[in-house]
Scaffold this motif. Sequence first.
Motif, PDB file in Angstrom:
ATOM      1  N   GLU A 119       0.838  -1.201   0.000  1.00  0.00           N
ATOM      2  CA  GLU A 119       0.000   0.000   0.000  1.00  0.00           C
ATOM      3  C   GLU A 119       0.869   1.246   0.000  1.00  0.00           C
ATOM      4  N   PRO A 205      -4.658  -7.351  -7.058  1.00  0.00           N
ATOM      5  CA  PRO A 205      -5.867  -6.547  -7.257  1.00  0.00           C
ATOM      6  C   PRO A 205      -6.648  -6.379  -5.970  1.00  0.00           C
ATOM      7  N   ALA A 206      -6.330  -7.178  -5.000  1.00  0.00           N
ATOM      8  CA  ALA A 206      -7.062  -7.056  -3.741  1.00  0.00           C
ATOM      9  C   ALA A 206      -6.724  -5.753  -3.041  1.00  0.00           C
ATOM     10  N   LEU A 207      -5.617  -5.177  -3.465  1.00  0.00           N
ATOM     11  CA  LEU A 207      -5.231  -3.932  -2.824  1.00  0.00           C
ATOM     12  C   LEU A 207      -6.021  -2.783  -3.411  1.00  0.00           C
ATOM     13  N   ALA A 208      -6.260  -1.826  -2.600  1.00  0.00           N
ATOM     14  CA  ALA A 208      -6.911  -0.633  -3.109  1.00  0.00           C
ATOM     15  C   ALA A 208      -5.980   0.019  -4.107  1.00  0.00           C
ATOM     16  N   LYS A 209      -6.557   0.572  -5.109  1.00  0.00           N
ATOM     17  CA  LYS A 209      -5.724   1.186  -6.119  1.00  0.00           C
ATOM     18  C   LYS A 209      -5.551   2.663  -5.825  1.00  0.00           C
ATOM     19  N   VAL A 326     -11.795   2.928  -7.132  1.00  0.00           N
ATOM     20  CA  VAL A 326     -10.662   3.366  -6.323  1.00  0.00           C
ATOM     21  C   VAL A 326     -11.175   4.246  -5.199  1.00  0.00           C
ATOM     22  N   SER A 327     -10.663   3.992  -4.023  1.00  0.00           N
ATOM     23  CA  SER A 327     -10.973   4.865  -2.905  1.00  0.00           C
ATOM     24  C   SER A 327      -9.666   5.421  -2.378  1.00  0.00           C
TER      25      SER A 327
ATOM     26  N   MET B   1      -7.348   2.605   4.159  1.00  0.00           N
ATOM     27  CA  MET B   1      -7.697   2.537   2.751  1.00  0.00           C
ATOM     28  C   MET B   1      -8.880   1.577   2.549  1.00  0.00           C
ATOM     29  N   HIS B   2      -9.705   1.947   1.652  1.00  0.00           N
ATOM     30  CA  HIS B   2     -10.852   1.102   1.328  1.00  0.00           C
ATOM     31  C   HIS B   2     -10.406   0.032   0.333  1.00  0.00           C
ATOM     32  N   HIS B   3     -10.944  -1.150   0.515  1.00  0.00           N
ATOM     33  CA  HIS B   3     -10.563  -2.225  -0.394  1.00  0.00           C
ATOM     34  C   HIS B   3     -11.750  -2.709  -1.166  1.00  0.00           C
ATOM     35  N   ARG B   4     -11.569  -2.749  -2.444  1.00  0.00           N
ATOM     36  CA  ARG B   4     -12.591  -3.342  -3.278  1.00  0.00           C
ATOM     37  C   ARG B   4     -12.571  -4.841  -3.008  1.00  0.00           C
ATOM     38  N   PRO B   6     -12.255  -8.497  -3.669  1.00  0.00           N
ATOM     39  CA  PRO B   6     -11.935  -9.334  -4.812  1.00  0.00           C
ATOM     40  C   PRO B   6     -13.020 -10.377  -4.974  1.00  0.00           C
ATOM     41  N   ARG B 108     -10.430  -8.141 -11.626  1.00  0.00           N
ATOM     42  CA  ARG B 108      -9.202  -7.447 -11.257  1.00  0.00           C
ATOM     43  C   ARG B 108      -9.445  -5.949 -11.121  1.00  0.00           C
TER      44      ARG B 108
END
Lengths: 350, 425
Positions: A119, A205-209, A326-327, B1-4, B6, B108
């Motif tokens: 992150e 991809p599990a990480l927030a972008k 994205v947040s 942080m917010h997480h989408r 998966p 993704r």
Amino acid sequence: MKHACTPMFHPLRLLTLAAAMMFSVAHADDYTDVSQLMRAGKLPEALSKADQYLASKPKDPQMRFLKGVIQRDAGKTTDAIATFTHLTEDYPELPEPYNNLAVLYAGQSQFDKARAALEMAIRTNPSYSTAHENLGDVYAKLASQAYNKALQLDASNPAVAPKLALIRELFTPTGPKGQKSGIPAVSSPPSTPVAAKPPPVLPSPALAKAPVTAPPETAVAAVTPPPVAPATTSASGNDTKEAEAAVRSWASAWAAKDVKAYLAAYGREFAPPGSMKRSAWENERRERIISKSRISIKLENLNVTVNGNKATAKFRQNYKATGLAVSSIKTLDLAKSGDRWLIVRESTGS
Amino acid sequence: MHHRPPLSAIIEMGCPYLVATAVALALLGANPVHAAANKHLAKRAVHRQEAPVIRNTDGVAEARLINIYKLIGKAQNREALAKATQLVKDLPNFQLAQLVYGDLLAARGRPVDAIGDVPDTMAQAAGSNLSELREESKRRVNALREPPPPGTIPSQFIALSQRSRHAIAVDASKSRLYLFKNTPTGLNLVSDYYISVGKAGTSKTLEGDQRTPLGVYYITSNLDRKSLKDFYGSGALPINYPNMLDAKRGKTGSGIWLHGTPPSQFSRPPLATDGCVVLANPDLSHLVKTVEVRTTPVVIATQLHWVAPHSVRTEGKPFEDALHAWRNAKTAGDLKQILSFYTPDFNSNGKTLAQWTPTLKAELATVQGRTIQLKDISFLRWTDTSDTMVVTFGEVAEGIRTGLTKRQYWMRQDSQWKIFFEGVL
């Protein structure tokens, strides 16, 4: 987030030469020698050469980076973690050491630490967020192709290829405590398109972008925070409300894909990221915005502080568009121009 | 942080994506059915000298797809995407695999809430294709989630002689075909495959009604794939629709086959054909290599009922008694008594009972009071609005070396079983 996602961290790739490409050519010979020894598997020699170099230039981030990679390759995980940790302390704006720390932590099944490091890697370097957005676009494109095949739709009307953002500038690290590091600036002119593809490390991809619009100013912001004036009485409640309204209309123009209104929210002083020309930046923003079929922007915890004719708005920005969500924490600096509040700086990260 | 979230998180949270599929499948072990099928084929390949050693590929594509579902269920999306990438590379015409691959890619960048979470515009353009793929997925998964209880057989297979080396049963509601090997100790399920049936479903009545017939049939021939259009894929095994019960009921139509898929589609939607039963080409090829023409029964039912073999024998006892009473009457040579076993609307290839009686008399003259033996008896029960038996046996008079192979169709009228068709095979 629970541990459920942790297995995804396994296939992390270690950054090796990405950093080497990013730094000066002045010491190219020394770096090349160490890299070659490393690649030849002569790790003790590589390490001793690196140490020899660092004896005279102990701060040099590039050689320290290489040293960490050598240590990792040699199985000296604890040493490698120490090297990269110190690098992140001295050069908090560099994403690569964080990334490699994440790899090492993941190797020890310390997934919480790995996640935190990744992150940070994403947060510290805006070019990473660009890569994420590019990757998101590419994934969306591939998904669309697969869906077309699945649904047996006529592919003779090809969908528009995704517009990928070019990373226009190599990242030039600043030294610890805001000093320029001893490294000469990259000799290539800033307009040279250096990296047309995403960096070699693709975080999970599990990480927030990182945010879509993050200009690469975060690092600078971290080093030289704007002086926080004590709360003054000069800021009338009206100004706060007006500045807040300006931020909200900026967000709704973006969501409505009203590019004209969106761009008009930025003041003349606004410096586009990466020394881009204003017109180039505007074009990029326009393309990015209109290429999305729909955009949703939601602002949370909007907090505006006004100091004279300047204002700072901090909020969480929840961005959603086709293939991307994205947040992020965002800060907008605004300046009052006539009766309008205009954005003069945009940065991301807490 | 917010997480989408998966894809894996979506499943854990109980969102609709593959809830009926992946989660349950994660609990399934390896599929023993296909393991058995592979072993079986290997043995046959050795036995048949002329058969080239072909790697068995039946059921493999589905097993790979299910493995991807299991990985999604275990939150291993990365691995699932890698496997899906390989699957669509190997089988680009496997539309369901493409759909899941698309979902894994899309996941993704955004949350994926349902299988085939395609953009609205695409879903509209796709017409029924999307819902059909979802239905295909559901049926494939359900058939594997709810396999037949071990040791049970479809209730139609009351008795199957060793003349039939294999048997086939189709469950239309599950879009599934089950292949059995008939061993001296009973029927063993060796493999099962996803299938498609008629666009309008089942219960074929009229020519062109795009329905698949329901009943007890036999494979009548094996059509050379070289003589077939690409549309039929790797081969075709016609069945004897309309059978004698269908004919008695005035059903029309013809050309009901088990066949493969065209080059553009690895598999077809659950309801897709003009009445045929369609299998993926590797699966159909395996059937063609395995089953025998004329002796392989094909039961097609809306829903198969799986029962213990001994219970069907018990249930079949009253019929068996009727069959032996008919044999005893024939041994006794009493024409009037024999004729009492036949229905007034009896039909033997166009002949009424009165027209057929001379044939019966001629048979009795040959027998000349010798005891009649019934050999290799098979009887398959078909129950809908009527209760019927399709019976096949060898009729041999004692002391005579050879006899006739006969097929009879019996129907239960109140508690009496009566013959409404008899013919020599």
